[in-house]
Design a protein around this motif. Sequence first.
Motif, PDB file in Angstrom:
ATOM      1  N   VAL A  85      36.342  -8.230 -13.181  1.00  0.00           N
ATOM      2  CA  VAL A  85      35.307  -7.513 -13.927  1.00  0.00           C
ATOM      3  C   VAL A  85      34.246  -8.480 -14.425  1.00  0.00           C
ATOM      4  CG1 VAL A  85      34.850  -6.113 -15.988  1.00  0.00           C
ATOM      5  CG2 VAL A  85      36.895  -5.661 -14.604  1.00  0.00           C
ATOM      6  N   GLY A  86      34.676  -9.646 -14.866  1.00  0.00           N
ATOM      7  CA  GLY A  86      33.754 -10.636 -15.422  1.00  0.00           C
ATOM      8  C   GLY A  86      32.804 -11.194 -14.380  1.00  0.00           C
ATOM      9  N   THR A  87      31.917 -12.033 -14.839  1.00  0.00           N
ATOM     10  CA  THR A  87      30.868 -12.556 -13.957  1.00  0.00           C
ATOM     11  C   THR A  87      31.237 -13.880 -13.305  1.00  0.00           C
ATOM     12  OG1 THR A  87      29.802 -13.553 -15.870  1.00  0.00           O
ATOM     13  CG2 THR A  87      29.034 -11.365 -15.198  1.00  0.00           C
ATOM     14  N   GLY A  88      32.400 -14.427 -13.626  1.00  0.00           N
ATOM     15  CA  GLY A  88      32.824 -15.692 -13.025  1.00  0.00           C
ATOM     16  C   GLY A  88      33.521 -15.489 -11.687  1.00  0.00           C
ATOM     17  N   ARG A  89      34.250 -16.512 -11.270  1.00  0.00           N
ATOM     18  CA  ARG A  89      34.957 -16.481  -9.993  1.00  0.00           C
ATOM     19  C   ARG A  89      36.151 -15.528 -10.061  1.00  0.00           C
ATOM     20  NH1 ARG A  89      38.439 -19.112  -6.447  1.00  0.00           N
ATOM     21  NH2 ARG A  89      39.697 -20.261  -7.916  1.00  0.00           N
ATOM     22  N   ASN A  90      36.352 -14.752  -8.999  1.00  0.00           N
ATOM     23  CA  ASN A  90      37.470 -13.809  -8.933  1.00  0.00           C
ATOM     24  C   ASN A  90      38.768 -14.535  -8.612  1.00  0.00           C
ATOM     25  OD1 ASN A  90      35.756 -11.600  -9.314  1.00  0.00           O
ATOM     26  ND2 ASN A  90      35.403 -11.375  -7.124  1.00  0.00           N
ATOM     27  N   GLN A  91      39.788 -14.289  -9.411  1.00  0.00           N
ATOM     28  CA  GLN A  91      41.112 -14.822  -9.117  1.00  0.00           C
ATOM     29  C   GLN A  91      41.806 -13.903  -8.119  1.00  0.00           C
ATOM     30  OE1 GLN A  91      43.496 -15.731 -12.585  1.00  0.00           O
ATOM     31  NE2 GLN A  91      41.680 -16.204 -13.802  1.00  0.00           N
ATOM     32  N   SER A  92      42.683 -14.462  -7.332  1.00  0.00           N
ATOM     33  CA  SER A  92      43.412 -13.658  -6.347  1.00  0.00           C
ATOM     34  C   SER A  92      44.682 -13.094  -6.983  1.00  0.00           C
ATOM     35  CB  SER A  92      43.762 -14.505  -5.127  1.00  0.00           C
ATOM     36  OG  SER A  92      44.603 -15.576  -5.511  1.00  0.00           O
ATOM     37  N   ILE A  93      45.231 -12.082  -6.325  1.00  0.00           N
ATOM     38  CA  ILE A  93      46.504 -11.518  -6.751  1.00  0.00           C
ATOM     39  C   ILE A  93      47.412 -11.442  -5.532  1.00  0.00           C
ATOM     40  CG2 ILE A  93      45.789  -9.092  -6.459  1.00  0.00           C
ATOM     41  CD1 ILE A  93      47.556  -8.560  -9.036  1.00  0.00           C
ATOM     42  N   ASN A  94      48.642 -11.824  -5.729  1.00  0.00           N
ATOM     43  CA  ASN A  94      49.664 -11.773  -4.694  1.00  0.00           C
ATOM     44  C   ASN A  94      49.971 -10.310  -4.374  1.00  0.00           C
ATOM     45  OD1 ASN A  94      52.605 -11.331  -4.150  1.00  0.00           O
ATOM     46  ND2 ASN A  94      52.615 -13.577  -4.061  1.00  0.00           N
ATOM     47  N   ALA A  95      50.178  -9.984  -3.101  1.00  0.00           N
ATOM     48  CA  ALA A  95      50.459  -8.609  -2.692  1.00  0.00           C
ATOM     49  C   ALA A  95      51.689  -8.044  -3.403  1.00  0.00           C
ATOM     50  CB  ALA A  95      50.635  -8.534  -1.171  1.00  0.00           C
ATOM     51  N   ASN A  96      52.727  -8.858  -3.566  1.00  0.00           N
ATOM     52  CA  ASN A  96      53.937  -8.388  -4.244  1.00  0.00           C
ATOM     53  C   ASN A  96      53.683  -8.119  -5.721  1.00  0.00           C
ATOM     54  OD1 ASN A  96      55.483  -8.467  -1.899  1.00  0.00           O
ATOM     55  ND2 ASN A  96      56.074 -10.595  -2.228  1.00  0.00           N
ATOM     56  N   ASP A  97      52.862  -8.957  -6.364  1.00  0.00           N
ATOM     57  CA  ASP A  97      52.513  -8.732  -7.769  1.00  0.00           C
ATOM     58  C   ASP A  97      51.705  -7.443  -7.916  1.00  0.00           C
ATOM     59  OD1 ASP A  97      53.782 -11.068  -8.499  1.00  0.00           O
ATOM     60  OD2 ASP A  97      51.938 -12.253  -8.615  1.00  0.00           O
ATOM     61  N   LEU A  98      50.793  -7.211  -6.988  1.00  0.00           N
ATOM     62  CA  LEU A  98      50.004  -5.987  -7.020  1.00  0.00           C
ATOM     63  C   LEU A  98      50.909  -4.774  -6.853  1.00  0.00           C
ATOM     64  CD1 LEU A  98      47.254  -4.568  -7.147  1.00  0.00           C
ATOM     65  CD2 LEU A  98      47.106  -4.858  -4.662  1.00  0.00           C
ATOM     66  N   GLY A  99      51.840  -4.855  -5.915  1.00  0.00           N
ATOM     67  CA  GLY A  99      52.776  -3.764  -5.687  1.00  0.00           C
ATOM     68  C   GLY A  99      53.620  -3.477  -6.906  1.00  0.00           C
ATOM     69  N   GLN A 124      46.288  -5.769   2.312  1.00  0.00           N
ATOM     70  CA  GLN A 124      44.856  -5.469   2.381  1.00  0.00           C
ATOM     71  C   GLN A 124      44.262  -5.184   1.004  1.00  0.00           C
ATOM     72  OE1 GLN A 124      43.286  -3.019   5.477  1.00  0.00           O
ATOM     73  NE2 GLN A 124      44.879  -3.630   6.926  1.00  0.00           N
ATOM     74  N   LEU A 125      44.996  -4.434   0.182  1.00  0.00           N
ATOM     75  CA  LEU A 125      44.490  -4.151  -1.168  1.00  0.00           C
ATOM     76  C   LEU A 125      44.360  -5.423  -1.999  1.00  0.00           C
ATOM     77  CD1 LEU A 125      46.335  -0.868  -2.225  1.00  0.00           C
ATOM     78  CD2 LEU A 125      43.879  -1.163  -1.829  1.00  0.00           C
ATOM     79  N   SER A 126      45.343  -6.323  -1.894  1.00  0.00           N
ATOM     80  CA  SER A 126      45.274  -7.554  -2.684  1.00  0.00           C
ATOM     81  C   SER A 126      44.095  -8.421  -2.255  1.00  0.00           C
ATOM     82  CB  SER A 126      46.588  -8.334  -2.603  1.00  0.00           C
ATOM     83  OG  SER A 126      46.810  -8.818  -1.301  1.00  0.00           O
ATOM     84  N   THR A 127      43.689  -8.289  -0.993  1.00  0.00           N
ATOM     85  CA  THR A 127      42.518  -9.019  -0.502  1.00  0.00           C
ATOM     86  C   THR A 127      41.223  -8.332  -0.920  1.00  0.00           C
ATOM     87  OG1 THR A 127      43.772  -9.816   1.390  1.00  0.00           O
ATOM     88  CG2 THR A 127      41.384  -9.888   1.587  1.00  0.00           C
ATOM     89  N   ALA A 128      41.210  -6.992  -0.863  1.00  0.00           N
ATOM     90  CA  ALA A 128      39.969  -6.246  -1.092  1.00  0.00           C
ATOM     91  C   ALA A 128      39.650  -5.993  -2.559  1.00  0.00           C
ATOM     92  CB  ALA A 128      40.046  -4.899  -0.366  1.00  0.00           C
ATOM     93  N   LEU A 129      40.661  -5.715  -3.378  1.00  0.00           N
ATOM     94  CA  LEU A 129      40.387  -5.310  -4.764  1.00  0.00           C
ATOM     95  C   LEU A 129      39.531  -6.295  -5.564  1.00  0.00           C
ATOM     96  CD1 LEU A 129      43.639  -3.522  -5.961  1.00  0.00           C
ATOM     97  CD2 LEU A 129      41.346  -2.565  -5.846  1.00  0.00           C
ATOM     98  N   PRO A 130      39.788  -7.601  -5.503  1.00  0.00           N
ATOM     99  CA  PRO A 130      38.930  -8.497  -6.301  1.00  0.00           C
ATOM    100  C   PRO A 130      37.450  -8.333  -6.008  1.00  0.00           C
ATOM    101  CG  PRO A 130      40.852  -9.685  -5.506  1.00  0.00           C
ATOM    102  CD  PRO A 130      40.858  -8.333  -4.828  1.00  0.00           C
ATOM    103  N   GLY A 131      37.073  -8.291  -4.742  1.00  0.00           N
ATOM    104  CA  GLY A 131      35.661  -8.164  -4.376  1.00  0.00           C
ATOM    105  C   GLY A 131      35.087  -6.792  -4.672  1.00  0.00           C
ATOM    106  N   VAL A 132      35.877  -5.749  -4.418  1.00  0.00           N
ATOM    107  CA  VAL A 132      35.391  -4.387  -4.651  1.00  0.00           C
ATOM    108  C   VAL A 132      35.183  -4.142  -6.147  1.00  0.00           C
ATOM    109  CG1 VAL A 132      36.024  -1.948  -4.494  1.00  0.00           C
ATOM    110  CG2 VAL A 132      36.324  -3.448  -2.520  1.00  0.00           C
ATOM    111  N   ILE A 133      36.152  -4.537  -6.960  1.00  0.00           N
ATOM    112  CA  ILE A 133      36.005  -4.342  -8.410  1.00  0.00           C
ATOM    113  C   ILE A 133      34.857  -5.201  -8.932  1.00  0.00           C
ATOM    114  CG2 ILE A 133      37.121  -4.675 -10.659  1.00  0.00           C
ATOM    115  CD1 ILE A 133      39.723  -3.704  -9.322  1.00  0.00           C
TER     116      ILE A 133
END
Length: 154
Positions: A85-99, A124-133
């Motif tokens: 959400v913030g204006t800095g660099r997006n952190q990644s999330i592990n697919a298992n953590d997202l699940g 795919q969601l763990s890859t896409a969500l940071p950029g989409v949000i």
Amino acid sequence: MGLFDNAVPGGNITKPLMIALGALLVGKMLSGRSAEQPDQTETPAPTGPASTGTTSADGGLLGGLGGLLDKLKDAGHGNVADSWVGTGRNQSINANDLGAALGPQVIHEIAQRTGMDEQELLKQLSTALPGVIDKLTPNGQVPQQHQVASAFNS
């Protein structure tokens, strides 16, 4: 796709992934009802049958973008969600953590509707969500639900 161009590495969002993102962020793309109507009885609006199939009991899988962010925060990934959400660099999330944050019922529901394997969906969601949000929150502010919905209609 406009808003979502270059939101994910490689720039392409496949139709199943777009359905999955819509289910998480808008709700009505899966349920046929607005995410702004949670916990109402199963009386459909008189606007006609839902074109996408059955309705979800909660009117949207997680209550839209805010609900998704709350789920991530509740699961201990608030700093990651805040980075999207913030204006800095997006952190990644592990697919298992997202699940784990979304829960097995939500993942199963989306996988069933998109025809994707649950593990592939999470990957795919763990890859896409940071950029989409990040694209949905350009000023570091979570938009109103109707603004998120209109992003999926453009």
